[in-house]
Design a protein around this motif. Structure first.
Motif, PDB file in Angstrom:
ATOM      1  N   LEU A 123       3.367 -11.024  -1.046  1.00 22.75           N
ATOM      2  CA  LEU A 123       2.470 -10.167  -1.842  1.00 22.75           C
ATOM      3  C   LEU A 123       3.217  -8.957  -2.403  1.00 22.75           C
ATOM      4  N   ALA A 124       4.142  -8.418  -1.605  1.00 26.54           N
ATOM      5  CA  ALA A 124       4.934  -7.278  -2.076  1.00 26.54           C
ATOM      6  C   ALA A 124       5.719  -7.699  -3.310  1.00 26.54           C
ATOM      7  N   ASN A 125       6.261  -8.897  -3.256  1.00 29.79           N
ATOM      8  CA  ASN A 125       7.002  -9.436  -4.394  1.00 29.79           C
ATOM      9  C   ASN A 125       6.098  -9.534  -5.623  1.00 29.79           C
ATOM     10  N   GLN A 130       4.397  -6.790 -10.789  1.00 29.54           N
ATOM     11  CA  GLN A 130       3.362  -6.270 -11.687  1.00 29.54           C
ATOM     12  C   GLN A 130       3.504  -4.759 -11.861  1.00 29.54           C
ATOM     13  N   ASP A 131       4.694  -4.256 -11.512  1.00 31.04           N
ATOM     14  CA  ASP A 131       5.011  -2.839 -11.686  1.00 31.04           C
ATOM     15  C   ASP A 131       4.200  -1.899 -10.809  1.00 31.04           C
ATOM     16  N   LYS A 132       3.717  -2.392  -9.695  1.00 29.44           N
ATOM     17  CA  LYS A 132       3.047  -1.505  -8.747  1.00 29.44           C
ATOM     18  C   LYS A 132       4.104  -0.913  -7.823  1.00 29.44           C
ATOM     19  N   LYS A 133       3.830   0.320  -7.378  1.00 33.35           N
ATOM     20  CA  LYS A 133       4.721   0.948  -6.406  1.00 33.35           C
ATOM     21  C   LYS A 133       4.237   0.544  -5.012  1.00 33.35           C
ATOM     22  N   VAL A 134       5.031  -0.297  -4.353  1.00 32.15           N
ATOM     23  CA  VAL A 134       4.590  -0.937  -3.106  1.00 32.15           C
ATOM     24  C   VAL A 134       5.335  -0.367  -1.893  1.00 32.15           C
ATOM     25  N   LEU A 135       4.588  -0.094  -0.836  1.00 31.44           N
ATOM     26  CA  LEU A 135       5.180   0.372   0.421  1.00 31.44           C
ATOM     27  C   LEU A 135       4.755  -0.566   1.552  1.00 31.44           C
ATOM     28  N   LEU A 136       5.686  -0.859   2.456  1.00 28.60           N
ATOM     29  CA  LEU A 136       5.355  -1.687   3.617  1.00 28.60           C
ATOM     30  C   LEU A 136       5.408  -0.823   4.884  1.00 28.60           C
ATOM     31  N   ALA A 137       4.558  -1.138   5.849  1.00 23.93           N
ATOM     32  CA  ALA A 137       4.612  -0.472   7.154  1.00 23.93           C
ATOM     33  C   ALA A 137       4.823  -1.534   8.219  1.00 23.93           C
ATOM     34  N   ALA A 138       5.915  -1.371   8.992  1.00 20.56           N
ATOM     35  CA  ALA A 138       6.215  -2.339  10.056  1.00 20.56           C
ATOM     36  C   ALA A 138       5.578  -1.853  11.350  1.00 20.56           C
ATOM     37  N   ALA A 139       4.285  -2.121  11.497  1.00 17.49           N
ATOM     38  CA  ALA A 139       3.563  -1.610  12.670  1.00 17.49           C
ATOM     39  C   ALA A 139       3.509  -2.618  13.809  1.00 17.49           C
ATOM     40  N   ASP A 140       4.301  -3.693  13.695  1.00 15.01           N
ATOM     41  CA  ASP A 140       4.487  -4.549  14.864  1.00 15.01           C
ATOM     42  C   ASP A 140       5.773  -4.091  15.525  1.00 15.01           C
ATOM     43  N   THR A 141       5.650  -3.085  16.394  1.00 15.81           N
ATOM     44  CA  THR A 141       6.843  -2.520  17.034  1.00 15.81           C
ATOM     45  C   THR A 141       7.103  -3.222  18.360  1.00 15.81           C
ATOM     46  N   ALA A 154      11.525  -6.437   2.450  1.00 14.42           N
ATOM     47  CA  ALA A 154      11.510  -5.221   1.634  1.00 14.42           C
ATOM     48  C   ALA A 154      12.758  -5.167   0.756  1.00 14.42           C
ATOM     49  N   ASN A 155      13.903  -5.513   1.337  1.00 15.70           N
ATOM     50  CA  ASN A 155      15.152  -5.515   0.566  1.00 15.70           C
ATOM     51  C   ASN A 155      15.102  -6.549  -0.553  1.00 15.70           C
ATOM     52  N   ARG A 156      14.659  -7.740  -0.190  1.00 14.76           N
ATOM     53  CA  ARG A 156      14.589  -8.829  -1.162  1.00 14.76           C
ATOM     54  C   ARG A 156      13.633  -8.476  -2.309  1.00 14.76           C
ATOM     55  N   ASP A 157      12.530  -7.832  -1.951  1.00 16.52           N
ATOM     56  CA  ASP A 157      11.497  -7.519  -2.953  1.00 16.52           C
ATOM     57  C   ASP A 157      11.771  -6.211  -3.692  1.00 16.52           C
ATOM     58  N   HIS A 158      12.767  -5.443  -3.227  1.00 17.49           N
ATOM     59  CA  HIS A 158      13.049  -4.110  -3.780  1.00 17.49           C
ATOM     60  C   HIS A 158      11.860  -3.168  -3.625  1.00 17.49           C
ATOM     61  N   VAL A 159      11.264  -3.171  -2.452  1.00 17.97           N
ATOM     62  CA  VAL A 159      10.187  -2.212  -2.181  1.00 17.97           C
ATOM     63  C   VAL A 159      10.549  -1.385  -0.947  1.00 17.97           C
ATOM     64  N   ASP A 160       9.845  -0.274  -0.753  1.00 20.02           N
ATOM     65  CA  ASP A 160      10.151   0.635   0.350  1.00 20.02           C
ATOM     66  C   ASP A 160       9.401   0.239   1.624  1.00 20.02           C
ATOM     67  N   ALA A 181       2.510   7.176   1.597  1.00 20.08           N
ATOM     68  CA  ALA A 181       1.835   6.513   0.472  1.00 20.08           C
ATOM     69  C   ALA A 181       1.036   7.524  -0.343  1.00 20.08           C
ATOM     70  N   LYS A 182       0.389   8.460   0.372  1.00 16.16           N
ATOM     71  CA  LYS A 182      -0.409   9.488  -0.307  1.00 16.16           C
ATOM     72  C   LYS A 182       0.479  10.480  -1.052  1.00 16.16           C
ATOM     73  N   ASN A 183       1.461  11.006  -0.328  1.00 15.37           N
ATOM     74  CA  ASN A 183       2.289  12.076  -0.891  1.00 15.37           C
ATOM     75  C   ASN A 183       3.186  11.609  -2.015  1.00 15.37           C
ATOM     76  N   GLU A 184       3.591  10.357  -1.949  1.00 14.72           N
ATOM     77  CA  GLU A 184       4.557   9.880  -2.953  1.00 14.72           C
ATOM     78  C   GLU A 184       3.928   8.906  -3.940  1.00 14.72           C
ATOM     79  N   ASN A 185       2.614   8.939  -3.998  1.00 13.32           N
ATOM     80  CA  ASN A 185       1.884   8.158  -5.024  1.00 13.32           C
ATOM     81  C   ASN A 185       2.203   6.671  -5.057  1.00 13.32           C
ATOM     82  N   TYR A 186       2.154   6.053  -3.920  1.00 15.70           N
ATOM     83  CA  TYR A 186       2.300   4.590  -3.922  1.00 15.70           C
ATOM     84  C   TYR A 186       0.980   3.964  -4.370  1.00 15.70           C
ATOM     85  N   ASP A 187       1.076   2.807  -5.001  1.00 10.98           N
ATOM     86  CA  ASP A 187      -0.141   2.091  -5.415  1.00 10.98           C
ATOM     87  C   ASP A 187      -0.712   1.275  -4.262  1.00 10.98           C
ATOM     88  N   ILE A 188       0.187   0.654  -3.504  1.00 12.54           N
ATOM     89  CA  ILE A 188      -0.268  -0.253  -2.450  1.00 12.54           C
ATOM     90  C   ILE A 188       0.550  -0.058  -1.175  1.00 12.54           C
TER      91      ILE A 188
END
Ligand code: GDP
Length: 304
Positions: A123-125, A130-141, A154-160, A181-188
């Motif tokens: 989905l990140a890909n 679609q030019d959305k600014k996408v952020l992932l959270a790895a909350a399975d620690t 994230a690397n493959r998709d070029h997202v943060d 996500a809030k402070n840096e205006n991510y879309d998703i």
């Protein structure tokens, strides 16, 4: 359509062949015909209720003389299957819900190995393209390797991505990610969560805590809680969905690995039992193998 046809090949071979063999066997449309049709549909894993509904409606059509011969009925079966999927019986909406403004937050839940991380990567890909600014959270620690696997995507998709050290409180990762996500205006923001089932109660509490933290930062969020289910596990998937639905407000289903099962009809059973929309289906391992769930393409992929 190509993706559906390829991804559902195993199911088509099984479902389609069963139905074809069934139709070849009967010369007349009588009560035996309907009884065996029910069995055939149940065997094809569409679920008891869906099988009954189809055979009842076919009985009516046969009575009304709309469908007089086997070939008419064959066509009606396909139409009914499509109809059952399209008639979103519970007012379900199988599109993704986005925030009108500010970041959209989507939480993924489900047991280990069902394909949560892969689905997020796919989905990140898609949304990055679609030019959305996408952020992932790895909350399975908790699961060793889970964070690394998401970093790879994230690397493959070029997202943060936001990560935490091994075994830190997953809610703290979520907190950091929502802030970012809030402070840096991510879309998703897509949040990957743990899925160990050894301790249900703890897992459900952990998910509830993440949800509270998200909602505290963004009152309308999370905008979706998607449960990821592995189609190859059949009825088990329904049990898992029930468990999660009891303790989390699940808004939709992602059904993965449909390419790996001959029991594609399980989608009908899951949707029918869960009263939740299937939003995405996984038809392979590549980024492009995640497709929005489209009833007509799906049914035609199962049987044509
Ligand atoms: P998680 O533990 O829920 O995060 O599951 P993963 O994302 O690690 O997926 C487990 C395995 O399933 C991986 O090997 C994935 O490549 C594979 N997988 C995920 N989705 C699909 C799919 O739609 N089709 C196929 N064939 N494999 C999939």
């Amino acid at each position: 359509t190509d993706h559906y046809e390829k991804g559902l090949e195993k199911s088509r071979q099984s479902f389609g062949e069963k139905l074809n063999a069934f139709f070849a066997k009967f010369r007349t449309v009588d009560e035996d015909f309907f009884e065996e049709l029910e069995d055939t549909l149940i065997q094809a894993d569409v679920g008891y209720q869906v099988a009954m509904r189809i055979s009842d409606e076919l009985r009516n059509e046969a009575k009304l003389q709309k469908a007089k011969n086997k070939n008419d009925l064959k066509r009606v079966i396909v139409d009914k299957l499509i109809e059952i999927y399209q008639s979103s019986g519970n007012g379900e909406d199988n599109t993704m819900h986005f925030a009108p403004e500010g970041p959209t937050i989507i939480l993924f839940v489900g047991v280990n190995g069902v394909g949560k991380t892969t689905t997020i990567g796919k989905l990140a890909n898609l949304y990055h393209q679609q030019d959305k600014k996408v952020l992932l959270a790895a909350a399975d620690t908790f699961r060793a390797g889970a964070t690394e696997q998401l970093i790879e995507w994230a690397n493959r998709d070029h997202v943060d991505i936001v990560t935490g050290a091994a075994r830190v409180d997953p809610a703290s990762v979520v907190f950091d990610a929502v802030k970012k996500a809030k402070n840096e205006n991510y879309d998703i923001l897509f949040v990957d969560t743990a899925g160990r089932l050894q301790n249900n109660v703890n897992l459900m509490q952990e998910l509830a805590k993440m949800k509270r933290i998200i909602t505290r930062e963004l009152p309308q969020a999370p905008h979706e809680v998607l449960i990821v289910l592995d189609a190859t596990t059949g009825q088990n998937a329904i049990q898992q969905a029930k468990l999660f639905k009891e303790s989390t407000d699940v808004t939709g289903i992602v059904l993965t690995k449909l390419d790996g099962t001959a029991k594609g009809g399980i989608v009908l059973a899951i949707r029918d039992e869960m009263h939740l929309p299937v939003k995405w289906v996984g038809l392979g391992e590549k980024a492009s193998d995640l497709r929005p769930f489209m009833p007509e393409e799906f049914v035609k992929g199962l049987y044509k």
